[in-house]
Each structure stands twice: as structure tokens, then as C-alpha cells.
Design an enzyme around this catalytic site. Structure first.
Site, PDB file in Angstrom:
ATOM      1  N   LEU A   1     -17.937 -25.930 -52.366  1.00 55.25           N
ATOM      2  CA  LEU A   1     -17.694 -27.123 -52.362  1.00 55.25           C
ATOM      3  C   LEU A   1     -18.732 -28.064 -51.623  1.00 55.25           C
ATOM      4  O   LEU A   1     -19.112 -27.728 -50.488  1.00 55.25           O
ATOM      5  CB  LEU A   1     -16.382 -27.486 -51.667  1.00 55.25           C
ATOM      6  CG  LEU A   1     -16.119 -28.765 -51.856  1.00 55.25           C
ATOM      7  CD1 LEU A   1     -15.453 -29.088 -53.382  1.00 55.25           C
ATOM      8  CD2 LEU A   1     -15.036 -29.398 -51.006  1.00 55.25           C
TER       9      LEU A   1
ATOM     10  N   ARG B   1       4.769 -26.536 -73.019  1.00 60.40           N
ATOM     11  CA  ARG B   1       3.881 -25.948 -72.263  1.00 60.40           C
ATOM     12  C   ARG B   1       2.772 -25.313 -73.239  1.00 60.40           C
ATOM     13  O   ARG B   1       2.947 -24.828 -73.906  1.00 60.40           O
ATOM     14  CB  ARG B   1       4.401 -24.623 -71.481  1.00 60.40           C
ATOM     15  CG  ARG B   1       3.589 -23.807 -70.398  1.00 60.40           C
ATOM     16  CD  ARG B   1       4.140 -22.989 -69.671  1.00 60.40           C
ATOM     17  NE  ARG B   1       3.119 -22.135 -68.822  1.00 60.40           N
ATOM     18  CZ  ARG B   1       2.390 -21.043 -69.333  1.00 60.40           C
ATOM     19  NH1 ARG B   1       2.281 -20.491 -70.720  1.00 60.40           N
ATOM     20  NH2 ARG B   1       1.480 -20.650 -68.783  1.00 60.40           N
TER      21      ARG B   1
ATOM     22  N   ARG C   1     -17.445 -37.953 -54.739  1.00 62.30           N
ATOM     23  CA  ARG C   1     -17.153 -36.486 -55.108  1.00 62.30           C
ATOM     24  C   ARG C   1     -15.792 -36.553 -55.965  1.00 62.30           C
ATOM     25  O   ARG C   1     -15.946 -35.798 -57.030  1.00 62.30           O
ATOM     26  CB  ARG C   1     -16.977 -35.662 -53.903  1.00 62.30           C
ATOM     27  CG  ARG C   1     -16.830 -34.100 -54.109  1.00 62.30           C
ATOM     28  CD  ARG C   1     -16.691 -33.584 -52.940  1.00 62.30           C
ATOM     29  NE  ARG C   1     -15.618 -33.824 -52.170  1.00 62.30           N
ATOM     30  CZ  ARG C   1     -15.375 -33.375 -50.686  1.00 62.30           C
ATOM     31  NH1 ARG C   1     -16.366 -32.528 -50.173  1.00 62.30           N
ATOM     32  NH2 ARG C   1     -14.296 -33.734 -50.177  1.00 62.30           N
TER      33      ARG C   1
ATOM     34  N   TYR D   1      -8.825 -33.155 -56.105  1.00 64.12           N
ATOM     35  CA  TYR D   1      -7.877 -33.983 -54.986  1.00 64.12           C
ATOM     36  C   TYR D   1      -9.010 -34.149 -54.085  1.00 64.12           C
ATOM     37  O   TYR D   1     -10.211 -33.677 -54.270  1.00 64.12           O
ATOM     38  CB  TYR D   1      -6.918 -33.017 -54.430  1.00 64.12           C
ATOM     39  CG  TYR D   1      -7.538 -31.866 -53.621  1.00 64.12           C
ATOM     40  CD1 TYR D   1      -7.961 -30.823 -54.181  1.00 64.12           C
ATOM     41  CD2 TYR D   1      -7.488 -32.034 -52.038  1.00 64.12           C
ATOM     42  CE1 TYR D   1      -8.453 -29.459 -53.340  1.00 64.12           C
ATOM     43  CE2 TYR D   1      -7.919 -30.928 -51.532  1.00 64.12           C
ATOM     44  CZ  TYR D   1      -8.507 -29.792 -51.993  1.00 64.12           C
ATOM     45  OH  TYR D   1      -8.941 -28.541 -51.274  1.00 64.12           O
TER      46      TYR D   1
ATOM     47  N   LYS E   1     -13.363 -30.059 -56.458  1.00 60.84           N
ATOM     48  CA  LYS E   1     -12.311 -29.900 -55.494  1.00 60.84           C
ATOM     49  C   LYS E   1     -10.958 -29.895 -56.473  1.00 60.84           C
ATOM     50  O   LYS E   1     -10.325 -30.889 -56.523  1.00 60.84           O
ATOM     51  CB  LYS E   1     -12.386 -31.030 -54.569  1.00 60.84           C
ATOM     52  CG  LYS E   1     -11.817 -30.888 -53.241  1.00 60.84           C
ATOM     53  CD  LYS E   1     -12.240 -31.862 -52.447  1.00 60.84           C
ATOM     54  CE  LYS E   1     -11.314 -31.622 -50.994  1.00 60.84           C
ATOM     55  NZ  LYS E   1     -11.267 -30.494 -50.315  1.00 60.84           N
TER      56      LYS E   1
ATOM     57  N   GLU F   1     -19.127 -20.383 -48.234  1.00 61.50           N
ATOM     58  CA  GLU F   1     -18.334 -21.197 -47.618  1.00 61.50           C
ATOM     59  C   GLU F   1     -17.243 -20.455 -46.868  1.00 61.50           C
ATOM     60  O   GLU F   1     -17.116 -19.391 -46.928  1.00 61.50           O
ATOM     61  CB  GLU F   1     -18.112 -22.403 -48.317  1.00 61.50           C
ATOM     62  CG  GLU F   1     -17.055 -22.042 -49.771  1.00 61.50           C
ATOM     63  CD  GLU F   1     -16.788 -23.399 -50.278  1.00 61.50           C
ATOM     64  OE1 GLU F   1     -16.990 -24.574 -49.567  1.00 61.50           O
ATOM     65  OE2 GLU F   1     -16.442 -23.262 -51.422  1.00 61.50           O
TER      66      GLU F   1
END
Ligand code: PDD
Length: 285
Positions: A203, A100, A51, A32, A147, A179
Site C-alpha cells: 500500500l 448473488r 489515494r 476504504y 486499499k 510491508e
């Protein structure tokens, strides 16, 4: 009600539906972006899209759109919203599967989603007082540079801050700063800005880059290197940065004041530079 984009269609956000067999839902198998929009202009859009491309490549998923296609769909969602300042969210998952199975489906039909929300940056009061944080061991995986939507560890870590009445959790791994649960962290010591280097443990923040560029442009001494946990506890100033929080001072860590216990002078300068930069970029278009 804002307009969303889902798999080629524009529709009201509340009407957007994803199948329960989507790998994003069952495995968190997706990536995302969160892009701040000021006066209906996306900030650092090329960098956010670059990114996104890196995150997609990192999880071995083809980018479903060209940069121009992304820009056009973002433009449409932004134009339809009622707010001038927005936070645009993009998500691409590896799509639905028939049964699955952890292994990738033979034919992948990605789920592509975009929505927008009002951008809520820190209030002037919060900026003036700063926020409190807690420190915790970073128990996330070793690809924090991606991300990814699988944010369970980040959620558990952020909740530690909330449980303590704080705004953020500062993450430490093997004696070093990585971070925040949803932000990058900077240290100021003796007038120098310290930032951990970009690697697989954090990130690569778009705001982090802007802050380092502004430090260089204004001659603020800066060291991008491993930052010891002891340097965090001993900091004169501590900042958190993100697309939605911009630059925010952390004035207490685990109940102890950081430096003077107030947003420091270096923060005040950086905050000013950041706002000026934003205004300039947005005016230039
Ligand atoms: N998060 N590190 C982590 C773990 C983050 O989740 C974020 C941002 C950042 C800062 O990156 P940027 O400056 O590009 O926003 C660093 C977004 C805002 C979120 O998940 O909502």
C-alpha cells in the site's frame, strides 16, 4: 456515540445499517481510507482523497463524491465528535445486488459510509520501549496497492503477531520485504534508511511518504529500493508507519532483538521530525 454518514444521511453510528446483499458484505467488494485528525484537522486530506480515487479507479468504481463533497461530509462528522484527535474511516462499496453474482450489477448504487473514532496513537511508554513483531510470508493478492476492504489475508497475518504477543507482522515475499499487515516497514542500516519502492505489492502509505519527505528534508541518507529479507533480519533499526501508529520502532523480530533491542537513534530523530511537522502543518491549517 459519534455521528456517521451513510448514503447521504448523517445519523448516529449505532443506527447505521447496510443491506445483507451489499457487495461489501458478501464479497469485500469495496475500498476504504483511514485519515488521522489532529485537533479536528484532517492530516494530509488531499493525499488520502487522491489515494481513495486511485483505489476506486483500481476496482472500476466511480467516485461517488467530489473532493469538496468528501471534505464537507468529513468536516461534519469530525465537528460532531466529542474528541479533538480522531481517526476518520471512509468506505465505498459496489453496493447492494438483487441476486448473488460475482459480476458487477448493471446499475451500481454504491454504499458510501463514513465514521469517526478516537485516534489512539502509541503511548509515550510504547514509544520508549518499542514493539515486538513476527515475520511471515506475504500470501496476499497482487493488488496490495489498492486499499480494498477485502482484508482477510491482512487479518490472518496480523493475528499471527497477536498470537505471539506481538504488535505487527512483517511481510516477506520471495525473499524481499513488502510491508506490515497494516503498516509500512522501514529498515535502518549503517545510518541509511531503506524503504521498498511503491508497487503492486504494498500500500502506498501516506505516512510512508511523510517519512521519506522528512528524511530528504533533513538530509538523512535514504534508499528506496527492493529490500532483502536478510536486510530486515540484519537491520540496525526497524520501524513501522501508519496513520494511527505514526512512526513506531520494532525492537524485536521473531524473538530476536533488532539492533540494540531498543528504539534507535535514527528513530528518535525521525520521531521528533514527524511530531514537529505535524504541529507545523496543523498550526498553518
Ligand atoms: N492501514 N500498509 C497496509 C497494509 C495498511 O493497512 C496501512 C494502513 C499502511 C499504512 O498506510 P497509511 O500510512 O496511509 O496509514 C500500509 C490503516 C491504518 C488501517 O487499515 O487501519
Amino acid at each position: 456515540m459519534s455521528l456517521a454518514y451513510l448514503n447521504g444521511e448523517f445519523l448516529p453510528l449505532a443506527a447505521a445499517r447496510v443491506p445483507a446483499m451489499d457487495r461489501g458484505f458478501l464479497f469485500g467488494d469495496g475500498v476504504y481510507e483511514v485519515i488521522p485528525v489532529y485537533s479536528r484537522r484532517p492530516f494530509r486530506l488531499d493525499e488520502h482523497l487522491a489515494r481513495l480515487q486511485k483505489s476506486l479507479a483500481g476496482i472500476r468504481l466511480d467516485n461517488p463524491h467530489t473532493a469538496d463533497e468528501w471534505k464537507s461530509l468529513i468536516g461534519r462528522v469530525v465537528a460532531a465528535a466529542e474528541w479533538d484527535d480522531q481517526s476518520v474511516y471512509l468506505q465505498v462499496t459496489r453496493g447492494p445486488m438483487a441476486a448473488r453474482n460475482h459480476a458487477f450489477p448493471k446499475t451500481v448504487t454504491p454504499t458510501v459510509f463514513a465514521m469517526t473514532e478516537p485516534l489512539v496513537t502509541p503511548s509515550p511508554e510504547l514509544r520508549a520501549t518499542g514493539v515486538a513483531a513476527v515475520a511471515a510470508a506475504d500470501f496476499r493478492w497482487l493488488r496490495c496497492d489498492l486499499k480494498a476492504t477485502s482484508l482477510l489475508a491482512n487479518c490472518l497475518l496480523r493475528q499471527l503477531a497477536v498470537d505471539a504477543g506481538c504488535a505487527e507482522t512483517v511481510l516477506l515475499r520471495d525473499g524481499f520485504l513488502t510491508e506490515g499487515a497494516a503498516s509500512n516497514i522501514f529498515v535502518v542500516k549503517a545510518g541509511r534508511l531503506l524503504a521498498p519502492p511503491k508497487n503492486h505489492l504494498m500500500l502506498p502509505g501516506i505516512t510512508y511518504d511523510v517519512v521519506l519527505e522528512l528524511a530528504a528534508a533533513h538530509g538523512l541518507p535514504c534508499e528506496v529500493r527492493d529490500v532483502l529479507a536478510a536486510e530486515v533480519t540484519d537491520a540496525d533499526e526497524l520501524w513501522m508507519t501508519s496513520s494511527t501508529k505514526e512512526v513506531l520502532a520494532i525492537v524485536a523480530l521473531d524473538g530476536r532483538p533488532v539492533g540494540s533491542g531498543k528504539p534507535g537513534p535514527v528513530f528518535a530523530r525521525m520521531y521528533g521530525w514527524y511530531q514537529d511537522f505535524k504541529q507545523n502543518v496543523m498550526r498553518r491549517g
